[in-house]
Design a protein around this motif. Sequence first.
Motif, short mmCIF file in Angstrom:
data_model
loop_
_atom_site.label_atom_id
_atom_site.label_comp_id
_atom_site.label_asym_id
_atom_site.label_seq_id
_atom_site.Cartn_x
_atom_site.Cartn_y
_atom_site.Cartn_z
N ASP A 1 -69.06 78.03 -30.37
CA ASP A 1 -69.50 76.86 -31.14
C ASP A 1 -68.80 75.58 -30.71
O ASP A 1 -69.42 74.68 -30.19
CB ASP A 1 -69.37 77.07 -32.65
CG ASP A 1 -70.55 77.85 -33.22
OD1 ASP A 1 -71.67 77.68 -32.71
OD2 ASP A 1 -70.35 78.62 -34.17
N VAL A 2 -67.51 75.45 -30.99
CA VAL A 2 -66.73 74.31 -30.51
C VAL A 2 -65.32 74.79 -30.22
O VAL A 2 -64.85 75.76 -30.83
CB VAL A 2 -66.68 73.13 -31.52
CG1 VAL A 2 -68.05 72.58 -31.81
CG2 VAL A 2 -66.00 73.55 -32.82
N PRO A 3 -64.59 74.15 -29.33
CA PRO A 3 -63.20 74.54 -29.09
C PRO A 3 -62.37 74.33 -30.36
O PRO A 3 -62.52 73.33 -31.07
CB PRO A 3 -62.74 73.59 -27.98
CG PRO A 3 -64.00 73.12 -27.33
CD PRO A 3 -65.02 73.06 -28.42
N THR B 1 -76.30 72.61 -30.68
CA THR B 1 -75.08 71.91 -30.26
C THR B 1 -74.68 70.91 -31.35
O THR B 1 -75.51 70.14 -31.83
CB THR B 1 -75.31 71.16 -28.95
OG1 THR B 1 -75.69 72.10 -27.94
CG2 THR B 1 -74.06 70.41 -28.51
N SER B 2 -73.43 70.95 -31.74
CA SER B 2 -72.95 70.00 -32.73
C SER B 2 -72.76 68.63 -32.09
O SER B 2 -72.47 68.51 -30.90
CB SER B 2 -71.64 70.48 -33.36
OG SER B 2 -70.64 70.61 -32.37
N ARG B 3 -72.92 67.59 -32.91
CA ARG B 3 -72.91 66.24 -32.33
C ARG B 3 -71.54 65.86 -31.77
O ARG B 3 -71.44 64.99 -30.91
CB ARG B 3 -73.37 65.23 -33.38
CG ARG B 3 -72.43 65.02 -34.54
CD ARG B 3 -73.06 64.11 -35.58
NE ARG B 3 -72.11 63.78 -36.63
CZ ARG B 3 -72.46 63.15 -37.75
NH1 ARG B 3 -73.72 62.83 -37.96
NH2 ARG B 3 -71.55 62.87 -38.65
N GLY B 4 -70.47 66.52 -32.24
CA GLY B 4 -69.14 66.22 -31.72
C GLY B 4 -68.95 66.59 -30.27
O GLY B 4 -68.02 66.10 -29.63
N GLY C 1 -65.59 61.68 -25.78
CA GLY C 1 -64.39 61.78 -26.59
C GLY C 1 -63.72 63.12 -26.45
O GLY C 1 -64.08 63.92 -25.57
N PRO C 2 -62.76 63.41 -27.31
CA PRO C 2 -61.99 64.66 -27.19
C PRO C 2 -62.85 65.92 -27.25
O PRO C 2 -62.57 66.90 -26.55
CB PRO C 2 -61.01 64.59 -28.36
CG PRO C 2 -60.87 63.13 -28.64
CD PRO C 2 -62.21 62.52 -28.35
N GLY C 3 -63.89 65.92 -28.10
CA GLY C 3 -64.72 67.11 -28.21
C GLY C 3 -65.40 67.46 -26.91
O GLY C 3 -65.34 68.61 -26.44
N ARG C 4 -66.03 66.48 -26.32
CA ARG C 4 -66.70 66.72 -25.04
C ARG C 4 -65.68 67.09 -23.96
O ARG C 4 -65.92 67.97 -23.14
CB ARG C 4 -67.50 65.49 -24.61
CG ARG C 4 -68.24 65.68 -23.31
CD ARG C 4 -68.99 64.43 -22.88
NE ARG C 4 -70.12 64.15 -23.75
CZ ARG C 4 -70.93 63.10 -23.58
NH1 ARG C 4 -70.70 62.23 -22.60
NH2 ARG C 4 -71.94 62.91 -24.39
#
Length: 213
Positions: free
Chosen positions: A151-153, A179-182, A187-190
């Motif tokens: 999902d996300v890190p 995919t979550s918008r973050g 930014g840090p998420g990408r």
Amino acid sequence: MPSYSVPQIRLAEQRALASGRALMPLAGAAAAAFVTARFPATASILALAGPGNNGGDALEAAALLLRQGFDVHVVLPSGPARLPADAARAWTGWLAAGGQARTHAALPPGPPPDLVIDGLFGIGLNRPLDASWQSLVDAVNAMHTPVLALDVPSGIDADSGAALGRPIRARWTLSFIATSRGLARPGPGRDAAGECHVDTLGVAMPAEPDPQS
């Protein structure tokens, strides 16, 4: 790629569950297939399972990979007592496959694994990592081992993409449903996500993505 807010993803997930679909086994199978497409069955894998459904996804994947002959270890820092119902069933499946788990926030001794599966928090994290979780994430990053984030890190706010501490640095991120918008914003998420993939698990999302993404 289209991206969605956490509330949008949660709503789609709830509707699918209400219709009788079992999503966690599908997510685990998708993660296991992602691994088997990239690693031989001789590979060693460390699955980090958090206290929520993201941890259940990791446990489902771990059980499938163990049954396929991979050398799989699980770290379940919060222990099985806190797991929600679906994740608890995934824990039972992991044990039935012959798996064991470390139930404290420390990596197992020995050489680094060939792959880490990050199933600590997923899209559910909305506050900074506390000291014990941060220590575990730092230890993973210090190994310089490829990481597959589910999902996300861990350490990333799925909506804003902000860092909630020092996040796991993934080589790949496999998002479920959408995919979550973050992860779609600079930014840090990408930056932490590495190469992004999505498996919809057969769940339909709105035709229009989040207007803020």
